[in-house]
Each structure stands twice: as C-alpha cells, then as structure tokens.
Design a protein around this motif. Structure first.
Motif, short mmCIF file in Angstrom:
data_model
loop_
_atom_site.label_atom_id
_atom_site.label_comp_id
_atom_site.label_asym_id
_atom_site.label_seq_id
_atom_site.Cartn_x
_atom_site.Cartn_y
_atom_site.Cartn_z
N GLY A 8 0.78 -1.23 0.00
CA GLY A 8 0.00 0.00 0.00
C GLY A 8 0.81 1.28 0.00
N GLY A 9 2.11 1.17 0.10
CA GLY A 9 2.93 2.38 0.08
C GLY A 9 2.95 3.01 -1.30
N GLY A 10 3.47 4.23 -1.37
CA GLY A 10 3.55 4.91 -2.65
C GLY A 10 3.89 6.37 -2.48
N LEU A 11 3.80 7.10 -3.58
CA LEU A 11 4.09 8.54 -3.61
C LEU A 11 2.77 9.31 -3.64
CD1 LEU A 11 5.95 10.99 -4.00
CD2 LEU A 11 5.89 10.51 -6.46
N VAL A 12 2.59 10.18 -2.66
CA VAL A 12 1.38 11.00 -2.59
C VAL A 12 1.77 12.44 -2.30
CG1 VAL A 12 -0.09 9.09 -1.83
CG2 VAL A 12 1.06 10.55 -0.14
N GLN A 13 0.80 13.32 -2.42
CA GLN A 13 1.03 14.73 -2.11
C GLN A 13 0.57 15.04 -0.69
OE1 GLN A 13 -0.97 16.92 -5.25
NE2 GLN A 13 0.89 16.94 -6.49
N ALA A 14 1.11 16.09 -0.14
CA ALA A 14 0.70 16.53 1.20
C ALA A 14 -0.81 16.74 1.23
CB ALA A 14 1.43 17.81 1.58
N GLY A 15 -1.43 16.25 2.28
CA GLY A 15 -2.88 16.35 2.41
C GLY A 15 -3.64 15.14 1.92
N ASP A 16 -2.98 14.29 1.17
CA ASP A 16 -3.62 13.09 0.64
C ASP A 16 -3.75 12.01 1.71
OD1 ASP A 16 -2.26 13.07 -2.78
OD2 ASP A 16 -3.86 14.24 -1.82
N SER A 17 -4.45 10.94 1.34
CA SER A 17 -4.62 9.79 2.22
C SER A 17 -4.02 8.55 1.58
CB SER A 17 -6.11 9.55 2.51
OG SER A 17 -6.67 10.64 3.18
N LEU A 18 -3.70 7.58 2.43
CA LEU A 18 -3.13 6.32 1.97
C LEU A 18 -3.48 5.27 3.01
CD1 LEU A 18 -1.34 5.72 -0.55
CD2 LEU A 18 0.65 5.88 0.96
N ARG A 19 -3.74 4.05 2.55
CA ARG A 19 -3.99 2.96 3.49
C ARG A 19 -2.96 1.86 3.29
NH1 ARG A 19 -9.19 -1.06 4.36
NH2 ARG A 19 -8.35 -2.02 2.46
N LEU A 20 -2.26 1.55 4.35
CA LEU A 20 -1.31 0.45 4.34
C LEU A 20 -1.99 -0.82 4.85
CD1 LEU A 20 1.84 2.19 5.83
CD2 LEU A 20 1.06 2.13 3.46
N SER A 21 -1.57 -1.94 4.29
CA SER A 21 -2.07 -3.24 4.74
C SER A 21 -0.91 -4.11 5.19
CB SER A 21 -2.82 -3.95 3.60
OG SER A 21 -3.95 -3.20 3.19
N CYS A 22 -1.19 -4.98 6.14
CA CYS A 22 -0.18 -5.93 6.62
C CYS A 22 -0.85 -7.30 6.67
CB CYS A 22 0.31 -5.53 8.00
SG CYS A 22 1.41 -6.74 8.76
N ALA A 23 -0.49 -8.15 5.74
CA ALA A 23 -1.04 -9.49 5.69
C ALA A 23 -0.18 -10.43 6.52
CB ALA A 23 -1.10 -9.97 4.24
N ALA A 24 -0.82 -11.12 7.45
CA ALA A 24 -0.11 -12.04 8.34
C ALA A 24 -0.43 -13.47 7.96
CB ALA A 24 -0.50 -11.78 9.78
N SER A 25 0.59 -14.27 7.80
CA SER A 25 0.39 -15.68 7.51
C SER A 25 0.68 -16.49 8.76
CB SER A 25 1.31 -16.14 6.37
OG SER A 25 2.66 -15.98 6.77
N GLY A 26 0.06 -17.65 8.87
CA GLY A 26 0.25 -18.47 10.06
C GLY A 26 -1.04 -18.60 10.83
N ARG A 27 -1.32 -19.79 11.31
CA ARG A 27 -2.63 -20.05 11.94
C ARG A 27 -2.81 -19.33 13.26
NH1 ARG A 27 -2.45 -24.16 15.76
NH2 ARG A 27 -0.45 -25.24 15.94
N THR A 28 -1.73 -18.84 13.87
CA THR A 28 -1.86 -18.15 15.15
C THR A 28 -1.78 -16.63 15.01
OG1 THR A 28 0.52 -18.28 15.56
CG2 THR A 28 -0.84 -20.09 16.39
N ALA A 29 -1.83 -16.13 13.77
CA ALA A 29 -1.64 -14.70 13.53
C ALA A 29 -2.65 -13.85 14.30
CB ALA A 29 -1.74 -14.41 12.04
N SER A 30 -3.86 -14.33 14.44
CA SER A 30 -4.90 -13.54 15.10
C SER A 30 -4.67 -13.41 16.60
CB SER A 30 -6.28 -14.14 14.83
OG SER A 30 -6.36 -15.44 15.38
#
Length: 122
Positions: A8-30
């Motif tokens: 979800g990273g990237g180049l944006v301008q000041a004032g903009d919005s961005l959403r990062l995601s973090c995908a966790a693998s593994g049965r105990t991630a939660s």
C-alpha cells in the motif's frame, strides 16, 4: 511461524490519504498484537501505532493522533493503517510488527515485516 507482508505504500502529495495493509500468515496470527513502525531517512525507527489481538486499545504516537487509524480484520489476518492528512514529515519506510503479548512503544516486537515506502511530497 507468523510472517508479515506490507503493501500500500507509494508517492502521494501533502494532504492526501493512503492505506497500508499488513497481511499475516500463520494459523496463530490472530493471537498477536500488531503495530506499525516507521523509519525516515537518516533517523531511527519509531513507533507509530498498535492494536491488541482482539482489535481493541489502539495506541498512537502523538505526531499521528487524529490523522492515522490502526485497525485489523482477523478473518482476513490483516492489519491496516489508514493515514489521512499526510505531511512530508510522514515520509518513511513503514514496517508492520507483531508480538504475542502487548505491543507498545517500550516493547520489542517478535516479528517484523520488510516494510513499504511512503513518500509525501510538498
């Protein structure tokens, strides 16, 4: 073993919005508390926000309070960082992290992702 992959990273301008995601693998991630850290060029890595395994008690560093929101969806094993009103000072590599117990600025995560770059232009 839980593994974390940011996106979800990237180049944006000041004032903009961005959403990062973090995908966790593994049965105990939660069962892990999740957090976001960031490292700006030439600076040490710093804590940004954290959330408990159940999605409660969000905790933020002062510089992002009111602009960033951390959340998670345990059904998808994914944590998010919604970033609004971005500033050039938010430019950094953002890392996802996890810990079996609580995760606050004074604790050390057990697991780290490789990071995603966010660049905010003025």
């Amino acid at each position: 073993q839980v593994q974390l992959v940011e996106s979800g990273g990237g180049l944006v301008q000041a004032g903009d919005s961005l959403r990062l995601s973090c995908a966790a693998s593994g049965r105990t991630a939660s069962t892990y508390a999740m957090a976001w850290f960031r490292q700006a060029p030439g600076k040490e890595r710093e804590f940004v926000a954290s959330i408990t395994y159940s999605g409660g008690s969000p905790y933020y560093t002062d510089s992002v309070k009111g602009r960033f929101t951390i959340s998670r969806d345990n059904a998808k094993n994914t944590a998010y960082l919604q970033m609004n009103s971005l500033k050039p000072d938010d430019t950094a590599v953002y890392y996802c992290a996890a810990r079996r117990s609580i995760l606050v600025p004074t604790t050390t995560p057990d697991i780290w992702g490789k990071g995603t770059l966010v660049t905010v232009s003025s």
